[in-house]
Design an enzyme around this catalytic site. Sequence first.
Site, short mmCIF file in Angstrom:
data_model
loop_
_atom_site.label_atom_id
_atom_site.label_comp_id
_atom_site.label_asym_id
_atom_site.label_seq_id
_atom_site.Cartn_x
_atom_site.Cartn_y
_atom_site.Cartn_z
CD GLU A 61 2.22 -0.68 -11.29
OE1 GLU A 61 3.06 -1.05 -10.49
OE2 GLU A 61 1.00 -0.83 -10.98
CD GLU B 6 -12.34 3.05 -5.95
OE1 GLU B 6 -12.11 2.06 -5.24
OE2 GLU B 6 -12.83 3.09 -6.70
#
Length: 409
Positions: free
Chosen positions: A396, A246
């Site tokens: 992040e 993904e």
Amino acid sequence: MNLDWSPDEKAFAAEIAEFCARELTDDIRDAGMHATSVYPDHDASMAWQLKLHAAGLAAPHWPEEHGGKDWTVAQHYLFANEKAKASAPSLSPMGIHMVAHVIAAFGTPEQKAFFLPRILTGEVFFCQGYSEPNAGSDLAALQMSAVPDGDDFILNGSKIWTTHAQEANWIFCLVRTHSEGRKQEGITFILVPMDQGGVSVRPIVMLSGETVQNQVFFDDVRVSRANVIGEVDRGWQVAKFLLEFERGGSAYSAGLKIRAQNIEARAAKVRVGGKSLLEHGDFAHRLARAMIRIDVLEVLELKLLSSAGRGESVGAMSSLMKIMGTELAQHLTELALEAAGTSGTVFQPHAARPGADVPEYEAPEDGYVSGEKWQAIAPLKYLNERAGSIYAGSNEIQRNILARHVLGL
């Protein structure tokens, strides 16, 4: 070092280009050209998948025994590049690019025999059941329960941000089969048919006004244990394997390069203050910087394709690809907004008009980069791409993964 394509590679690229020219109808090409997110029109994408499948090209990245191709890294790259140049729509990734690899790696012979051929034809169309209202980037916090009942599990809970749930007839889910120990333990990867009682889908209207994503609710949904991929309670490893595809399983650079070239062509035609937008130094500098970064991404993707071709896990490399690809896509949408003259009306995309915040703006009216369609699409793509640095684990989180597994911090 010879950086030119070989004669055989040039011939291969020409063959793919000819296939695209022959098989891409105007409707299918238009869907790819004017897609406002990573997901083009569903019907057009499926029509394109059937054409690819008929030619044996729907999933060349799969193992050969399941319908893939024994291609070189260069061939895989050229295939992606020629499709991008032809404005072919992307295929929905949840089946072909994501869960298919999990089924091939962890599935039983029966699961492979049933699902893989049907994913290729589109008869089985998957959506992804990972995120929950209180479990996004912290995916291991998921709480959707699967309680054993004989040869079945009974599922209760919900999944959110589920793209294409309104079209899908199957969903692959992470469910909690026990709550003891570390939160990564007791998670099971299971395939759930959508067309049964107890499964309901609620559309989510996005900031762009589109409804691609959904929340899916499960109320005492019965699913056979035979649909578990891998082992019960050991689904976290399966989930991490899928996330490699993904996050880094797409060739970002080919499509990004075409988008940058289209922005360049558009900016050369737009007049601002008596000269083309491309002649404004700040804009030209930021576009050139994006193009350089796309070239760097291309090199890294070729390295990733080479590793995958040898059967190696791409590991943390997928996090790097995800960061670079999504942040570059966001940067390009900002440039596209400037080329559309609509950056001041980005949060009112349907009201956008040429020159909304650029004095003396003159919009061109010729070709693909012409004013009206570009102007309508650019704000929607800007809004949709904001999600890129959040989905599949926020960027992040990806930087934390790189810090831990690459830098040893």
